[in-house]
Design a protein around this motif. Structure first.
Motif, mmCIF file in Angstrom:
data_model
loop_
_atom_site.group_PDB
_atom_site.id
_atom_site.type_symbol
_atom_site.label_atom_id
_atom_site.label_comp_id
_atom_site.label_asym_id
_atom_site.label_seq_id
_atom_site.Cartn_x
_atom_site.Cartn_y
_atom_site.Cartn_z
ATOM 1 N N HIS A 12 0.661 -1.117 0.036
ATOM 2 C CA HIS A 12 0.063 0.225 0.013
ATOM 3 C C HIS A 12 0.714 1.195 0.122
ATOM 4 O O HIS A 12 0.325 2.382 -0.481
ATOM 5 C CB HIS A 12 -0.834 0.052 1.054
ATOM 6 C CG HIS A 12 -1.744 1.260 1.479
ATOM 7 N ND1 HIS A 12 -2.685 1.715 0.483
ATOM 8 C CD2 HIS A 12 -1.717 2.216 2.237
ATOM 9 C CE1 HIS A 12 -3.283 2.766 0.807
ATOM 10 N NE2 HIS A 12 -2.680 3.129 1.935
ATOM 11 N N GLY A 37 0.670 -2.075 8.164
ATOM 12 C CA GLY A 37 -0.310 -0.899 7.814
ATOM 13 C C GLY A 37 -1.065 -0.695 8.513
ATOM 14 O O GLY A 37 -1.439 -1.114 9.757
ATOM 15 N N GLY A 59 -7.794 3.239 1.749
ATOM 16 C CA GLY A 59 -6.799 2.138 1.788
ATOM 17 C C GLY A 59 -6.942 1.377 0.641
ATOM 18 O O GLY A 59 -7.727 1.121 0.014
ATOM 19 N N CYS A 109 -5.053 -3.361 3.620
ATOM 20 C CA CYS A 109 -4.980 -2.479 4.664
ATOM 21 C C CYS A 109 -6.065 -2.870 5.599
ATOM 22 O O CYS A 109 -7.105 -2.246 5.831
ATOM 23 C CB CYS A 109 -5.117 -1.272 4.258
ATOM 24 S SG CYS A 109 -3.852 -0.452 3.271
ATOM 25 N N TYR A 138 -6.174 7.299 7.560
ATOM 26 C CA TYR A 138 -4.996 6.848 8.037
ATOM 27 C C TYR A 138 -5.257 6.692 9.365
ATOM 28 O O TYR A 138 -6.320 7.370 10.022
ATOM 29 C CB TYR A 138 -4.116 8.038 8.133
ATOM 30 C CG TYR A 138 -2.688 7.607 8.690
ATOM 31 C CD1 TYR A 138 -1.631 7.038 7.661
ATOM 32 C CD2 TYR A 138 -2.436 7.842 9.957
ATOM 33 C CE1 TYR A 138 -0.295 6.650 8.443
ATOM 34 C CE2 TYR A 138 -1.208 7.551 10.573
ATOM 35 C CZ TYR A 138 -0.291 7.186 9.610
ATOM 36 O OH TYR A 138 1.134 6.479 10.205
ATOM 37 N N GLU A 185 2.507 2.233 10.029
ATOM 38 C CA GLU A 185 1.379 2.785 10.326
ATOM 39 C C GLU A 185 0.673 1.833 11.569
ATOM 40 O O GLU A 185 -0.306 2.444 12.097
ATOM 41 C CB GLU A 185 0.401 2.953 8.859
ATOM 42 C CG GLU A 185 -0.924 3.633 9.462
ATOM 43 C CD GLU A 185 -1.928 3.744 8.195
ATOM 44 O OE1 GLU A 185 -1.436 3.673 6.891
ATOM 45 O OE2 GLU A 185 -3.231 3.859 8.585
ATOM 46 N N CYS A 186 1.049 0.577 11.471
ATOM 47 C CA CYS A 186 0.519 -0.239 12.480
ATOM 48 C C CYS A 186 0.918 0.140 14.024
ATOM 49 O O CYS A 186 0.309 -0.420 14.901
ATOM 50 C CB CYS A 186 0.679 -1.589 12.188
ATOM 51 S SG CYS A 186 2.319 -2.249 12.357
#
Lengths: 646, 250
Positions: A43, A199, A210, A214, A367, A404-405
């Motif tokens: 992604h 992510g 997304g 995701c 996000y 991002e995770c």
């Protein structure tokens, strides 16, 4: 004796996963990368506008310290400050590294890096490669990892799914249970540590900006295994997306960074062609309401303004929930050069050319600032000790997370072009600490009885057998759509407790319906249906974390807007007054009359709100429900103060 | 005359790599802004054929849905392209979906394009750096050269150029336009050029540039409009020079 080589398992092949892999390989480690698909398709390719670093090539006086301040302010002071500061100080070196790796960053006439404007700052701080910066950065790291793969240090398990961590009797992560998405085989892989670089959770909301992968599942599985999940309720809604049937495609903030203006006709339901509407009959609401930042206010501010204009003032284009994003005043050559890729996307999906007519856009889920809880160790001087094994480790020992995770860098709202930075930064930064973790680990996975791995594997085999036998009436894909619709209706830009309470009940009803799901495909080769059902199960749990966090947090901070708890900042308020207020307070009582009317009372409200809510939300899985508690935020470097973007 | 309220899809399916393909047809209600992906998603929510038979949902590959990841390549009405940008209203019906024919079938519309990634290894499609430690700025690069490189670096390994190429078949080793274009990209870079010879040697052997039949269809189907034929010509020139160098200087 031959020196033992550390071995790691990295889940996810986006920027964070590939950066971590590259860094670990440089330290002679062996790495297995697990991904749903070829890592080159991750992604991260969707990120368009750029990556921030305060290199100050234009004599504007920008610095990493200003980047740090803008980022914590943009995040409404909910991020741990030493981490953000360290990231901003590392940013220039990261850009130079990516440049050396061959990223086709746009250049100045002299051949140096070019920078552009982005939201939430007054400086040109964003390096970019056309309008596909994420794609270009990802490819550069993909190429480096391919080189290590070629040399035998990296093994790729593409078309594989991560099911859970393997925990030994002490709860230490020793490997991962994996699922081969082609053969359907479930097996374990062993390593000194596992990195989740999986992510964001956009798919919990259904249609978003997304990608389809995701899904937020890997972090939720870890939560179900006992890891803490943090700040789940902080979901960024991007102000500018393009409508679509399968997905809401992003229209990059760089469109506004390159001069794009947002407006609606002043007259409700005005159905004239946009370019025939005279200037004085257009309402440039961001520019009017925020003269200093204009169209480049942070995303939470812009999304709320659009929401207000469209729903409260009913000024959406033709009565629809849409506004114009207008670039037609810029020359076609300039737009082609600076934004080509993204403008093509708009044309391909709508048939209109943004160089000739204003784009029609509206906000979409984009996000997650929150994510799985991760640790860090500061160096006592306001930066990070890069050798510490604690950096980026989740609350499960040996299970790390990056990108991002995780949850640490963007507080209550992320600034544009900071996500590519935090992905690469975390991936690189965690490397040395992980190597130290392996070095000082008393016993290694080789010492763990094989029954630990067998049991973990067998549990999942059983689980998938059960799923394949599910033969109820509910279509899992429809159920997934319903889940997204619940969140879109109640846990979006404007949040109200009555609606959030209702959403929790709806999610719980959906969980009941989930038991009656039908596994639509029970074959044994390349069958996505059982995985999809398992993923849906996790997404229902994650929806609860997000919604419950939102319900309990009774305040307005960043992307979490509850009108009922708006502190009503006086229009003529200056955030510096608050710094003065706090200083004065240290020397005695505050006299109301020392400040403009209403200001002292407002600042008192702000101070009390921070005392209660300037905290990280922690969700832990207890009795099948998320149990919410709060942790202190490290605000040791900059005094939190009210945000204002005039 | 197609029914404006309906979308008719004809899909070539195959359960396993070693079983025979078969066709199924689906009727879906028309929705504004529908693309091929949203149709496949609608089938997931109601996997029933036009004849009313309940079937397994169609398996395909996709991810970003905005034509930057390269996943969803398939043959749509006989033309290879990305499914995400295939808007239903712009397609004659029935819309015929077939998997790419030049790669091994995994299932239904899903194929295995691993060969493309293996080719990137063969030609060392990367910049060999000293290390990730901070040693300051990268090389100064003229904007014009950067812009040229950017066009090539947008290649998303989607495989459209190879599907269309008459030279590229399931049972030969031809590398194809996308690989040659990546050789050009890395040879153009000031640091990448240091390994130029090795890359050129890799495309001078079997399956290399000499096997290109110059059909020029690759460039027509590239969704990113990458100047692939220019790349092929450039690599052709570079390999000829390399050949001469090998003859006289080695």
């Amino acid at each position: 004796m031959r020196k033992r080589k550390p071995q790691y398992i990295v889940i996810g092949g986006g920027l964070a996963g590939l950066a971590a892999t590259m860094k670990l390989c440089e330290d002679k480690a062996k790495v297995t990368i697990v991904s749903y698909q070829p890592v080159k398709r991750s992604h991260s390719v969707c990120a368009q506008g750029g990556i921030n670093a305060a290199i100050d090539t234009k004599g504007e006086g920008d610095s990493p310290e200003t980047h740090f301040y803008d980022t914590v302010k943009g995040g409404d002071f909910l991020a741990h400050q030493p981490l953000v500061r360290d990231m901003c100080h590392q940013a220039p070196a990261i850009i130079h590294l990516m440049d050396r790796l061959g990223v086709a960053f746009n250049r100045t006439p002299e051949g140096h890096l070019e920078f552009r404007r982005f939201g939430g700052t007054l400086y040109s701080r964003t390096a970019f490669a056309g309008a596909t910066t994420g794609q270009q950065l990802l490819y550069a790291l993909d190429e480096q990892v391919r080189r290590y793969e070629h040399d035998g240090q990296v093994k790729k398990l593409e078309w594989h799914e991560y099911l859970s961590a393997v925990l030994d009797s002490k709860g230490i992560c020793r490997g991962a249970v994996l699922h081969d998405l082609r053969t359907g085989e479930i097996f374990t892989a062993r390593g000194d540590a596992v990195v989740l670089a999986t992510g964001g959770p956009a798919q919990v909301y259904g249609k978003t900006t997304g990608s389809t992968v995701c899904n937020g599942v890997a972090t939720t599985t870890s939560y179900l295994q006992g890891a803490k999940y943090a700040n789940g309720e902080f979901i960024q809604v991007h102000p500018t997306a393009i409508p679509g049937r399968d997905k809401l495609r992003l229209m990059s903030e760089s469109a506004r960074g390159e001069g794009g203006r947002i407006w609606v006709p002043r007259k409700p339901k005005d159905d004239r062609a946009p370019l025939t509407i005279p200037e004085e009959e257009r309402y440039y609401f961001l520019e009017e309401n925020h003269p200093r930042f204009g169209n480049l206010v942070p995303r939470d501010v812009a999304s709320r303004e659009i929401h207000d204009v469209v729903y409260n003032k009913e000024l959406g284009i033709g009565g629809q929930p849409m506004v114009y994003l207008d670039l037609t005043h810029q020359s076609e050559g300039f737009l082609e050069h600076r934004l080509g890729g993204i403008l093509d996307i708009y044309t391909k999906f709508t048939g209109d050319d943004p160089k000739k007519v204003p784009m029609k856009i509206f906000p979409a889920v984009h996000y997650s600032m929150g994510g799985i809880w991760t640790d860090y160790e500061d160096d006592g001087h306001g930066l990070i000790d890069h050798q510490s094994p604690r950096n980026q480790m989740t609350s499960i020992q040996g299970l790390y997370a990056a990108g991002e995770c995780d949850y640490q860098f963007h507080g209550a709202n992320r600034l544009g072009a900071n996500s590519l930075l935090s992905c690469i930064y975390t991936g690189l930064m965690m490397g040395p600490g992980m190597i130290n973790y392996s070095k000082h680990l008393g016993s290694h996975f080789e010492d763990v009885p094989s029954t630990v791995f067998d049991q973990a594997r067998d549990q999942w085999k059983e689980r998938f057998e059960i799923i394949k036998k599910m033969n109820g009436k509910e279509n899992p894909y429809s159920l997934h759509q319903d889940l997204g619709n619940i969140l879109l209706a109640s846990v979006l830009i404007v949040r109200e407790n009555s609606k959030l309470e209702k959403a929790l009940i709806q999610i719980s009803d959906l969980e009941t319906r989930f038991r009656d799901v039908k596994c639509l495909d029970t074959t044994h080769w390349s069958n996505p249906a059982p995985s999809m059902i398992q993923q849906l199960h996790c997404q229902i749990q994650l929806a609860k974390i997000i919604t419950k966090g939102a319900l309990i947090r009774n305040e307005f901070r960043g992307a979490h807007y509850k009108p009922e708890y708006d502190l009503n900042q006086p229009a003529d308020f200056d955030p510096h007054e608050y710094v003065e207020y706090i200083e004065k307070k240290q020397y005695g009582e505050i006299q109301e009359e020392e400040f403009s009317p209403g200001h002292a009372a407002y600042m008192k409200r702000y101070e009390e709100c921070n005392e209660q809510w300037l905290k990280t939300t922690i969700a832990e899985h207890k009795n099948h429900q998320p149990e919410i508690s709060f942790e202190e935020v490290n605000t040791s470097l900059v005094q939190p103060r009210p945000r204002k973007y005039d | 005359m197609p029914d404006p309220k309906n979308i008719r899809l004809k899909i070539k399916r195959q359960d396993r790599p070693d079983t025979k393909p078969y066709w199924q047809e689906f009727n879906l209600p028309h929705k504004p802004l529908a693309n091929v992906i949203s149709c496949l998603m609608d089938i997931q929510m109601n996997p029933v054929t036009r004849q009313g038979q309940a079937v397994t949902p169609v398996v395909w590959e996709c991810n970003c849905l905005e034509e930057v990841c390269g996943s969803c390549t398939m043959n749509i009405n006989g033309k290879v392209r990305q499914a995400c940008t295939a808007l239903v209203d712009a397609l004659p019906q029935p819309i015929v979906l077939e998997p790419m024919s030049k790669f091994p079938i995994v299932r239904d519309l899903q194929v295995d394009r691993n060969r493309m990634f293996e080719n990137l290894k063969k030609v060392k499609a990367w910049i060999h750096i000293d290390g990730t430690y901070d040693i300051g700025e990268g090389p100064v690069i003229p904007e014009k050269q950067r812009a040229k490189a950017y066009l090539l670096s947008e290649c998303m390994t989607c495989g459209c150029c190879l599907e269309a190429c008459p030279q590229f078949t399931k049972d030969n080793d031809f590398m194809g336009a996308s690989t040659f274009s990546q050789v050009r990209l890395f040879n153009m870079h000031p640091t990448g050029a240091m390994e130029q010879e090795e890359r050129l040697e890799a495309v001078m052997g079997e399956g290399g540039i000499a096997d290109c039949g110059n059909a020029q269809v690759c460039v027509e189907v590239c969704p990113k409009k990458i100047p692939l034929t220019e790349s092929i010509a450039e690599i052709g020139r570079e390999t000829t020079l390399q050949l001469l160098k090998n003859l006289f200087l080695k």
